[in-house]
Design a protein around this motif. Structure first.
Motif, short mmCIF file in Angstrom:
data_model
loop_
_atom_site.label_atom_id
_atom_site.label_comp_id
_atom_site.label_asym_id
_atom_site.label_seq_id
_atom_site.Cartn_x
_atom_site.Cartn_y
_atom_site.Cartn_z
N PRO A 100 0.82 -1.22 0.00
CA PRO A 100 0.00 0.00 0.00
C PRO A 100 0.85 1.26 0.00
N ASP A 101 0.17 2.38 -0.19
CA ASP A 101 0.78 3.69 -0.36
C ASP A 101 0.04 4.66 0.54
N THR A 102 0.75 5.58 1.14
CA THR A 102 0.09 6.66 1.85
C THR A 102 1.06 7.82 2.01
N SER A 103 0.52 8.95 2.46
CA SER A 103 1.33 10.12 2.77
C SER A 103 1.26 10.38 4.26
N LEU A 104 2.43 10.54 4.86
CA LEU A 104 2.51 11.01 6.25
C LEU A 104 2.98 12.45 6.29
N ASN A 105 2.81 13.14 5.18
CA ASN A 105 3.19 14.55 5.07
C ASN A 105 1.98 15.47 5.16
N HIS A 106 0.83 15.00 4.70
CA HIS A 106 -0.36 15.84 4.69
C HIS A 106 -1.60 14.94 4.76
N VAL A 107 -2.70 15.56 5.11
CA VAL A 107 -3.99 14.88 5.08
C VAL A 107 -4.93 15.72 4.21
N GLY A 108 -6.18 15.31 4.13
CA GLY A 108 -7.17 16.09 3.40
C GLY A 108 -7.83 17.12 4.28
N ALA A 109 -8.21 18.24 3.66
CA ALA A 109 -8.96 19.24 4.42
C ALA A 109 -10.26 18.66 4.96
N ASP A 110 -10.76 17.62 4.27
CA ASP A 110 -12.02 16.99 4.64
C ASP A 110 -11.80 15.80 5.58
N SER A 111 -10.63 15.69 6.17
CA SER A 111 -10.33 14.53 7.01
C SER A 111 -10.93 14.69 8.40
N ARG A 112 -11.03 13.58 9.11
CA ARG A 112 -11.50 13.62 10.49
C ARG A 112 -10.51 14.36 11.38
N TYR A 113 -9.26 14.44 10.94
CA TYR A 113 -8.21 15.08 11.73
C TYR A 113 -8.23 16.60 11.58
N PHE A 114 -8.75 17.09 10.44
CA PHE A 114 -8.78 18.53 10.16
C PHE A 114 -10.22 19.03 10.13
N ASP A 115 -11.05 18.38 9.33
CA ASP A 115 -12.52 18.59 9.28
C ASP A 115 -12.91 20.02 8.97
N ARG A 116 -12.34 20.56 7.94
CA ARG A 116 -12.63 21.95 7.58
C ARG A 116 -14.10 22.15 7.22
N PHE A 117 -14.73 21.13 6.66
CA PHE A 117 -16.10 21.28 6.17
C PHE A 117 -17.13 20.76 7.17
N ALA A 118 -16.69 20.44 8.39
CA ALA A 118 -17.58 19.99 9.47
C ALA A 118 -18.46 18.84 9.00
N ARG A 119 -17.84 17.88 8.35
CA ARG A 119 -18.61 16.73 7.85
C ARG A 119 -18.42 15.50 8.72
N HIS A 120 -17.58 15.59 9.72
CA HIS A 120 -17.34 14.45 10.60
C HIS A 120 -17.97 14.71 11.96
N THR A 121 -18.52 13.71 12.57
CA THR A 121 -19.15 13.86 13.88
C THR A 121 -18.08 14.19 14.91
N PRO A 122 -18.16 15.36 15.54
CA PRO A 122 -17.06 15.77 16.42
C PRO A 122 -16.97 14.94 17.68
N ALA A 123 -18.12 14.61 18.30
CA ALA A 123 -18.13 13.91 19.59
C ALA A 123 -17.08 14.55 20.49
N GLU A 124 -16.23 13.71 21.09
CA GLU A 124 -15.20 14.26 21.97
C GLU A 124 -13.88 14.46 21.24
N ARG A 125 -13.84 14.20 19.92
CA ARG A 125 -12.59 14.29 19.16
C ARG A 125 -12.80 15.15 17.91
N PRO A 126 -13.02 16.43 18.06
CA PRO A 126 -13.24 17.28 16.87
C PRO A 126 -11.96 17.44 16.06
N GLY A 127 -12.12 17.70 14.77
CA GLY A 127 -10.99 17.98 13.93
C GLY A 127 -10.31 19.28 14.34
N ALA A 128 -9.03 19.43 13.98
CA ALA A 128 -8.24 20.58 14.44
C ALA A 128 -8.68 21.89 13.81
N PHE A 129 -9.44 21.83 12.70
CA PHE A 129 -9.88 23.05 12.02
C PHE A 129 -11.35 22.89 11.64
#
Length: 802
Positions: free
Chosen positions: A432-461
């Protein structure tokens, strides 16, 4: 010139014309700093051929090119105040405002002039060819000119090539004419970081070499013990009765690589005032225990872009207007192709697609790959390389949304485990292949578009606002003082869809490869190792920790870097086992398209000398990828090509394949190349596989040719494990490449001539006399140290000793 006048009207360019009234000469604004035109025409490198020369009032460059070009003007280090591009309005801009590239449509030879007005404004002017560069001052010093050094000859340097730490290396040079008074070996340590933006050499030693008689001239030698791991630079300072000189690396360009010189024979030049102008030889010193997985040298890769290979489960296809996660792309709808054999969409091309990139889907998935495992195995490959499969909004999946889950459009974690298990039954591995340099703006880790359920672990943005309480907050570097959301974080290479990770974050490192980290989780699910995206943008200390964690968990896991330039720094035994070998790709396709075989030889010899043998044999030698035009496109085939042009391109591809399966390294076949899939830049290099039951027309004859070559590699261990020697012959159109493994010998003889030719190969006494062509079955016998061979047009022979 009509195009130039249109650009002039747009305010980007002025029309070049010498001033009617002579002006006093002004000193160069940047002193000795050299400015370069940098763009796709030179792989964005600082090349001597595109170096501006300062003359009195401006920087000048004569440029010959055909067709649309885009570029920036910059120094070697991309220093912001010495970098010019285009601003958002297409005007010439410097530094942070130079977000875009200058664009020109050139037709032949022109002169570019970069000048600075009294107001502080900068003008880039285009005009007819009119500048006469200053010729170099010739060297007439016979003592200097007759001094010889060749890093590949035992008389100059021994032992050859990359060496383990603790090795003593002897350096020797000799002048055949009197007058060479002193020779000094200058030894330095190279520092290289990022995508070659930061490059420097730290002085280590100046070693006075020992003189001895050498006919009419003088020889000098010295021995150095290398006790530390690293990449070391070296060159020689010569002193004669007439002056001081640098005996240094040649001027060859190595594909994608900032530093000039392919090693081998040295050249003498006047000692420059700026030591940065010296072209160093490079010496790789690796860890004594550097080893790669035992299976790495046997690997033959099949590279798959999963969304475009095979639709095995239509139920998970992204669909416009749907309510599932795979049915949306950030804040936009997705597009779905009605026909499997459609062309990928490209916004703005008139194909009827929307204005959003990377949101069109065909439905390829892991189930489709599992369905075709027998077809894959029949190709003679044994390792499947998958571009990213983790949850992500785009079709390419490099914008990771969740490292712990397979994207639902591709399947599930259970599907990945099933793929690995079914592949293993057939003798296949999955990488497999992946990047450990960047994620997507739409990721659970960043969540710029507020599309992930925050619960107790909201995205950083989340929702476009910095979330200090997020468990992912220190994964990223934020600047809350900026008003615009796009300026509050760092997007990788300025792309705000790809927030760049702070690789110094301990929390992220622990998540990635700490005990129980995601890297280890996927190894436990069956992955054979990792191909790591954009490796140069990740610090070396990160990769060192990462490798230790990977190898501790699975010693036989392979580690492959995505690097496009000279990858020596990654082959010291502390980061990667091999690289995606883009140097090989560029050199091989250039030769197959009719380029000078000596350029190919120079690149192959550069890698033979620079890379440790264990890494050289483990490199992923590719001809096509998801990031570059497919091989057939590079070799001249287009969608509207006549049958004759298609036949020519496919014969050129067969020639490149013969080199690929017989050269040191692991061949990598990009899905569909074997059945004639072509296509230019992204997205067209990511076209669907033309399955016959989906309306495609695969070239089965081409596929059979690949299978035959792959089978020969499997039949002859010398093609997998044999060490390469220097080419026996390298002319404009002919190249003979030897390999050896014990008593076994192989000799690949390649010709890119358009007609039938004959080759006469010199064989030393250590070479066998009797040979068999593994391709045709013909037998040949050397006579008086010469092997005479007829060679087909755009083809070659694979000789093995009887």
């Amino acid at each position: 010139m009509r195009r130039a006048r249109r650009l002039l009207a747009a305010g980007l360019l002025g029309l070049l014309g010498l001033p009617a009234v002579a002006r006093p000469c002004a000193p160069a604004p940047f002193g000795d700093t050299v400015l370069y035109l940098r763009g796709p025409l030179n792989n964005w490198a600082a090349q001597d051929e595109q170096a501006f020369e300062y003359r009195c009032d401006a920087y000048y460059l004569n440029l010959r090119a055909q067709g649309p070009q885009e570029f920036k003007v910059a120094d070697e280090d991309w220093t912001p105040e010495r970098t010019w591009g285009a601003d958002a309005q297409g005007r010439l801009a410097r530094g942070a405002a130079a977000l875009g590239n200058v664009r020109l449509d050139l037709r032949g030879a022109h002169t570019l002039r970069l000048r600075f007005e009294a107001s502080g404004a900068t003008r880039l002017e285009l005009g007819p060819l009119s500048f006469k560069p200053t010729p170099p001052r010739p060297i007439t010093d016979e003592a200097a000119l007759s001094t010889h050094f060749d890093s590949r000859h035992a008389e100059s340097k021994t032992p050859f090539g990359a060496q383990p730490q603790g090795t003593e290396i002897r350096f020797a040079l000799a002048s055949t004419r009197p007058g060479l008074l002193r020779a000094t070996l200058v030894l330095e340590r190279r520092h290289l970081s990022g995508n070659q933006e930061q490059l420097s050499y730290e002085p280590l030693q100046r070693i006075a070499m020992t003189p001895e008689g050498h006919g009419l001239g003088t020889a000098f030698n010295t021995t150095v013990r290398f006790d530390e791991v690293g990449i070391f630079g070296y060159w020689f300072e010569l002193e004669t009765q007439q002056g001081r000189y640098a005996l240094q690396n040649n001027r060859d360009t190595v594909h994608w690589t900032r530093e000039k010189g392919s090693l081998g024979p040295a050249v003498v030049e006047r000692l420059p005032s700026d030591a940065r102008r010296i072209r160093r030889y490079r010496q790789t010193i690796h860890a004594r225990d550097f080893a790669v997985p035992a299976w790495a040298h046997d690997a033959v890769y099949y590279a798959i872009f999963p969304e475009r290979f095979r639709n095995g489960d239509p139920s998970n296809d992204p669909r416009p207007g749907g309510g599932r996660v795979q049915d949306r792309y950030q804040g936009h709808d997705v597009e779905r192709h009605a026909r499997w054999i459609d062309k990928p969409y490209k916004p703005g091309s008139g194909d009827g697609s929307d204005a959003v990139y990377n949101n069109d889907f065909f439905g390829g998935d892991l189930a489709g790959i599992i369905e075709k495992l027998d077809d894959i195995r029949a190709l003679g490959v044994n390792t499947i390389y998958l571009t990213p499969i983790f949850r992500a909004a785009s079709n390419h999946k490099y914008d990771t949304a969740d490292y712990t889950e397979v994207d639902p459009a591709l399947g599930s974690n259970a599907d990945f485990e099933r793929l690995c298990a079914e592949a293993a039954k057939r003798g296949l591995r999955v990488l497999p292949d992946t990047s450990l340099n960047h994620v997507g703006a739409d990721s659970r880790y960043f969540d710029r578009f507020a599309r992930h359920t925050p619960a107790e672990r909201p995205g950083a943005f989340r929702g476009g606002r910095i979330q200090p309480g997020s468990p992912y907050a220190d994964w990223f570097s934020f600047d809350p003082g900026q008003a615009a959301p796009d300026r509050q974080f760092k997007g990788w290479v300025g792309v705000t869809d790809l927030p760049e990770i702070d690789k110094g974050s301990r929390a992220f490192r622990d998540f990635a490869y700490g005990p129980g980290g995601v890297m280890q989780q996927w190894l436990d699910r069956g992955a054979a190792g990792w191909r790591m995206d954009v490796a140069p943008w990740v610090p070396d200390d990160f990769w060192r920790e990462w490798r230790r964690a990977i190898k501790a968990h699975r010693p036989d896991a392979i580690t492959i870097a995505e690097t496009w330039f000279d990858a020596s720094k990654y082959f010291l035994g502390d980061t990667f086992d091999g690289t995606m070998n883009y140097i090989f790709r560029s050199a091989a396709l250039d030769f197959a398209a009719g380029g000078d075989a000596r350029r190919l030889a120079a690149h192959l010899e550069f890698m033979r000398e620079s890379y440790p043998a264990q890494a050289l044999l483990a490199n992923m030698n590719l001809l096509s990828s998801h990031d570059q035009p497919r091989a057939l496109h590079a070799l001249g085939e287009r969608e509207d090509s006549p049958a004759s042009a298609r036949r020519l391109a496919r014969q050129r591809l067969r020639l490149a394949w013969l080199l690929q399966v017989t050269a040191p390294g692991a061949p990598s076949l990009y899905y569909g190349d074997e059945v004639g899939v072509s296509g230019g830049d992204d997205p067209f290099n990511r076209a669907p596989y033309p399955w016959a039951d989906a309306g495609g027309a695969p070239d089965e004859a081409l596929r059979a040719d690949w299978r035959r070559l792959a089978a020969l590699r499997q039949q002859h261990p010398v093609l997998r494990h044999g060490l390469p020697d220097a080419p026996l012959v390298a002319t404009a159109q002919l190249l003979a490449l030897p390999r050896r493994l014990g008593d076994a010998r192989a000799l690949t003889v390649l010709s890119n001539a358009p007609g039938v030719t004959r080759a006469s190969l010199p064989l030393g006494p250590e070479w066998p006399v009797r040979w068999r062509d593994a391709l045709s079955g013909e037998r040949f016998v050397a006579d008086q140290g010469r092997l005479l061979l007829p060679l087909p047009a755009l083809g070659g022979r694979l000789l093995v000793n009887e």
